[in-house]
Scaffold this motif. Structure first.
Motif, PDB file in Angstrom:
ATOM      1  N   LYS A  46       0.840  -1.183   0.000  1.00  0.00           N
ATOM      2  CA  LYS A  46       0.000   0.000   0.000  1.00  0.00           C
ATOM      3  C   LYS A  46       0.885   1.246   0.000  1.00  0.00           C
ATOM      4  O   LYS A  46       1.918   1.285   0.675  1.00  0.00           O
ATOM      5  N   ALA A  47       0.462   2.235  -0.743  1.00  0.00           N
ATOM      6  CA  ALA A  47       1.173   3.512  -0.720  1.00  0.00           C
ATOM      7  C   ALA A  47       0.970   4.176   0.642  1.00  0.00           C
ATOM      8  O   ALA A  47      -0.053   3.943   1.310  1.00  0.00           O
ATOM      9  N   PRO A  48       1.919   4.986   1.085  1.00  0.00           N
ATOM     10  CA  PRO A  48       1.720   5.710   2.340  1.00  0.00           C
ATOM     11  C   PRO A  48       0.456   6.570   2.304  1.00  0.00           C
ATOM     12  O   PRO A  48       0.020   7.006   1.235  1.00  0.00           O
ATOM     13  N   SER A  49      -0.111   6.787   3.462  1.00  0.00           N
ATOM     14  CA  SER A  49      -1.339   7.590   3.543  1.00  0.00           C
ATOM     15  C   SER A  49      -1.060   9.078   3.449  1.00  0.00           C
ATOM     16  O   SER A  49      -1.974   9.866   3.164  1.00  0.00           O
ATOM     17  N   THR A  50       0.179   9.462   3.678  1.00  0.00           N
ATOM     18  CA  THR A  50       0.559  10.877   3.665  1.00  0.00           C
ATOM     19  C   THR A  50       1.093  11.274   2.294  1.00  0.00           C
ATOM     20  O   THR A  50       1.974  10.604   1.747  1.00  0.00           O
ATOM     21  N   VAL A  51       0.570  12.363   1.759  1.00  0.00           N
ATOM     22  CA  VAL A  51       1.067  12.889   0.485  1.00  0.00           C
ATOM     23  C   VAL A  51       2.538  13.248   0.626  1.00  0.00           C
ATOM     24  O   VAL A  51       2.976  13.794   1.641  1.00  0.00           O
ATOM     25  N   GLY A  52       3.316  12.931  -0.383  1.00  0.00           N
ATOM     26  CA  GLY A  52       4.743  13.246  -0.351  1.00  0.00           C
ATOM     27  C   GLY A  52       5.505  12.405  -1.347  1.00  0.00           C
ATOM     28  O   GLY A  52       4.918  11.685  -2.171  1.00  0.00           O
ATOM     29  N   ASN A  53       6.834  12.485  -1.273  1.00  0.00           N
ATOM     30  CA  ASN A  53       7.710  11.778  -2.209  1.00  0.00           C
ATOM     31  C   ASN A  53       8.477  10.678  -1.472  1.00  0.00           C
ATOM     32  O   ASN A  53       8.976  10.905  -0.363  1.00  0.00           O
ATOM     33  N   TYR A  54       8.580   9.521  -2.113  1.00  0.00           N
ATOM     34  CA  TYR A  54       9.111   8.337  -1.459  1.00  0.00           C
ATOM     35  C   TYR A  54      10.075   7.592  -2.385  1.00  0.00           C
ATOM     36  O   TYR A  54      10.142   7.861  -3.581  1.00  0.00           O
ATOM     37  N   ARG A  55      10.790   6.636  -1.787  1.00  0.00           N
ATOM     38  CA  ARG A  55      11.666   5.758  -2.558  1.00  0.00           C
ATOM     39  C   ARG A  55      11.415   4.308  -2.156  1.00  0.00           C
ATOM     40  O   ARG A  55      11.377   3.988  -0.959  1.00  0.00           O
ATOM     41  N   LEU A  56      11.222   3.472  -3.167  1.00  0.00           N
ATOM     42  CA  LEU A  56      11.081   2.042  -2.974  1.00  0.00           C
ATOM     43  C   LEU A  56      12.430   1.404  -3.269  1.00  0.00           C
ATOM     44  O   LEU A  56      12.959   1.553  -4.377  1.00  0.00           O
ATOM     45  N   ILE A  57      12.984   0.710  -2.294  1.00  0.00           N
ATOM     46  CA  ILE A  57      14.347   0.184  -2.402  1.00  0.00           C
ATOM     47  C   ILE A  57      14.319  -1.322  -2.191  1.00  0.00           C
ATOM     48  O   ILE A  57      13.610  -1.823  -1.305  1.00  0.00           O
ATOM     49  N   VAL A  58      15.099  -2.042  -2.980  1.00  0.00           N
ATOM     50  CA  VAL A  58      15.261  -3.468  -2.736  1.00  0.00           C
ATOM     51  C   VAL A  58      16.741  -3.800  -2.613  1.00  0.00           C
ATOM     52  O   VAL A  58      17.573  -3.308  -3.385  1.00  0.00           O
ATOM     53  N   PHE A  59      17.073  -4.587  -1.592  1.00  0.00           N
ATOM     54  CA  PHE A  59      18.409  -5.143  -1.421  1.00  0.00           C
ATOM     55  C   PHE A  59      18.319  -6.646  -1.692  1.00  0.00           C
ATOM     56  O   PHE A  59      17.500  -7.333  -1.075  1.00  0.00           O
ATOM     57  N   VAL A  60      19.142  -7.122  -2.608  1.00  0.00           N
ATOM     58  CA  VAL A  60      19.188  -8.545  -2.926  1.00  0.00           C
ATOM     59  C   VAL A  60      20.520  -9.075  -2.421  1.00  0.00           C
ATOM     60  O   VAL A  60      21.583  -8.623  -2.866  1.00  0.00           O
ATOM     61  N   ARG A  61      20.464 -10.022  -1.487  1.00  0.00           N
ATOM     62  CA  ARG A  61      21.683 -10.436  -0.790  1.00  0.00           C
ATOM     63  C   ARG A  61      22.039 -11.899  -1.023  1.00  0.00           C
ATOM     64  O   ARG A  61      21.164 -12.770  -1.065  1.00  0.00           O
ATOM     65  N   ASP A  62      23.342 -12.111  -1.160  1.00  0.00           N
ATOM     66  CA  ASP A  62      23.942 -13.440  -1.043  1.00  0.00           C
ATOM     67  C   ASP A  62      24.473 -13.495   0.385  1.00  0.00           C
ATOM     68  O   ASP A  62      25.597 -13.053   0.664  1.00  0.00           O
ATOM     69  N   VAL A  63      23.659 -14.001   1.287  1.00  0.00           N
ATOM     70  CA  VAL A  63      23.983 -13.944   2.714  1.00  0.00           C
ATOM     71  C   VAL A  63      25.232 -14.747   3.034  1.00  0.00           C
ATOM     72  O   VAL A  63      26.069 -14.331   3.848  1.00  0.00           O
ATOM     73  N   LYS A  64      25.376 -15.877   2.385  1.00  0.00           N
ATOM     74  CA  LYS A  64      26.504 -16.760   2.665  1.00  0.00           C
ATOM     75  C   LYS A  64      27.837 -16.048   2.446  1.00  0.00           C
ATOM     76  O   LYS A  64      28.784 -16.215   3.233  1.00  0.00           O
ATOM     77  N   ASN A  65      27.918 -15.250   1.394  1.00  0.00           N
ATOM     78  CA  ASN A  65      29.183 -14.597   1.032  1.00  0.00           C
ATOM     79  C   ASN A  65      29.207 -13.104   1.334  1.00  0.00           C
ATOM     80  O   ASN A  65      30.151 -12.411   0.958  1.00  0.00           O
ATOM     81  N   LYS A  66      28.162 -12.619   2.017  1.00  0.00           N
ATOM     82  CA  LYS A  66      28.070 -11.219   2.429  1.00  0.00           C
ATOM     83  C   LYS A  66      28.231 -10.266   1.238  1.00  0.00           C
ATOM     84  O   LYS A  66      29.003  -9.309   1.269  1.00  0.00           O
TER      85      LYS A  66
END
Length: 464
Positions: free
Chosen positions: A432-452
């Motif tokens: 869901k989008a935030p309820s407050t009007v404004g500007n936002y950033r959608l960020i994804v981190f994709v990790r190889d946890v084993k090798n950091k």
């Protein structure tokens, strides 16, 4: 007890005789027991002794007509990291120098850790800037700053990890008072007198020809010129130095992809509400390697003593907190670290970071970042990312939504807004989008946890 207090002097004398007798008896016993005391051998390991390592002798010199940096007579080409964290780890990827920006309670520990890992330190002496309110016409303030710098030099000049003194970082930003260069020269002159083993440099925010000319005229005690410069301007540095008449060596002390302040040539990456479209971590990796190969290493025989990649660590200030930074806050390395290991050593690490090849590989509601996505408050949305791992390692996903220009208490990336994403651990999400009007950033981190290792991608969006 009554007699003791009735005859205090007599009893004190008796007590003193008793003490003297006891000491004599004890000394006699010890003398007999330790008759071989002069031949006593101290057991090994009783004391931890470390040899005193002297400071190195660092100098700039022309070898076969080419500028070189010599450490105890041996050439050192600077493969450096401009750091705010993970200093010692730089050695693990092939770096040989780390850069600091000022004196702190960690300075000694950074030097010690660098020495342990075989690294040298480009030691930052941060001087105050006119743009921040410092007045270089105020003789008392300038003198106090000079004294502070001298105390630091005297404290650290003999550390074996010290390589060069860097006086100021972008001190000329928005300045008007040419006395800045007098102050820098006075500090450099003091360093030459106090510490003959290490050269001086000062770091500019660009290769502005007029600023370089001012240094030539007003700061002759600067041995090396340092320039912070990014993707679009890096190719022009050498020409600007030559135009200004600079004949001493130079270093590139920060480099990386195009900065947030340099976006006009790419208007498609500046959205209607002012949001900035960020590269994926793999796109940044390509920029770092290209910058190093095409504009730094090739200029070794043109006076370039080396460079410092920016930023070794993660951002704690700036307009977009994921724009630079070769590590995430967990200490995982981005693909740009792989690129720098290749640049420094000629070999990539055995295990590579995950790949998000282009900005087309992250979509929100079927649109990419440049499409200027606008949604309504509380609206339902979806997003997906396409990521791969060169080594076939398992990948995890970590999505977050943050409001533009917000930060944690230390200035770094904040935690994501809670309650918006249904499950932030999948490659495809609904939210869901935030309820407050404004500007936002959608960020994804994709990790190889084993090798950091980690990859990232970002989509700005506006709630209107």
């Amino acid at each position: 007890t009554d007699n003791y207090y009735q005859y205090p002097l007599k009893n004190k004398v008796m007590k003193l005789k008793y003490i003297i007798t006891s000491v004599f008896v004890l000394a006699t016993v010890l003398n007999v027991a330790c008759s071989d005391r002069d031949n006593y051998t101290i057991p090994k390991g009783s004391f931890e002794e470390k040899p005193i390592v002297p400071p190195v002798k660092v100098e700039t010199s022309k070898v076969d007509g080419k500028w070189r940096l010599l450490v105890d007579g041996q050439e050192l080409y600077v493969k450096g990291a401009a750091c705010n964290n993970f200093y010692a780890e730089a050695a693990d990827f092939g770096a040989n120098v780390v850069r600091t920006y000022g004196v702190s309670d960690k300075s000694k520990a950074i030097l010690d850790a660098a020495q342990e890992k075989g690294l040298y330190v480009n030691f930052g002496l941060y001087i105050k800037r006119e743009t921040d309110g410092f007045d270089y016409n105020n003789a008392a303030a300038v003198k106090a700053q000079f004294d502070e710098m001298k105390a630091t030099v005297e404290r650290f000049k003999d550390h074996p990890a010290l390589l060069v003194w860097s006086i100021g970082n972008e001190a000329e930003a928005s300045y008007t008072n040419l006395k800045l260069w007098d102050a820098i020269n006075d500090i450099a002159k003091m360093i030459h007198e106090t510490d003959p083993n290490h050269p001086t440099t000062t770091t500019l925010a660009s290769s502005n020809v007029n600023h370089i000319k001012n240094i030539i005229e007003k700061a002759p005690h600067i041995d090396i010129l340092s320039v912070n410069t990014y993707a679009p301007n890096l190719p022009g540095v050498l020409g600007n130095l030559q135009s200004a008449g600079w004949t001493k060596p130079y270093m590139i002390t920060e480099f990386g992809p195009r900065g947030t302040w340099q976006m006009n040539p790419e208007p498609e990456r500046v959205l209607s509400w002012g949001g900035l479209v960020e590269q994926t971590s793999s796109e940044k990796e390509a920029d770092y390697l290209k910058a190093y190969q095409e504009n730094i290493a090739v200029n070794k025989d043109n006076g370039c003593l080396g460079s410092f990649v920016f930023l070794w660590g993660y951002q704690t200030h700036g307009e977009v907190l994921t724009w630079y930074g070769l590590f995430d806050k967990k200490g995982y390395t981005f693909p740009a670290v792989d690129a720098m290991q290749y640049a420094w050593t000629g070999s990539y690490p055995k295990n590579r970071a995950p790949v998000i090849a282009t900005r087309n590989d992250i979509l929100m509601n079927g649109k990419k970042a440049e499409d200027a996505i606008i949604v309504s408050p509380n609206s339902s949305n979806e997003a997906k990312v396409t990521a791969t791992d060169p080594d076939g390692d398992a990948l995890t996903y970590d999505w977050m939504i943050m409001k533009e220009k917000t930060a944690s208490s230390d200035g770094s990336l904040p935690d994501g807004i809670t309650g918006l994403i249904d499950d932030n651990t999948k490659k495809e999400i609904t939210f869901k989008a935030p309820s407050t009007v404004g500007n936002y950033r959608l960020i994804v981190f994709v990790r190889d946890v084993k090798n950091k290792k980690v990859a990232s991608a970002v989509i700005p969006f506006s709630v209107q």
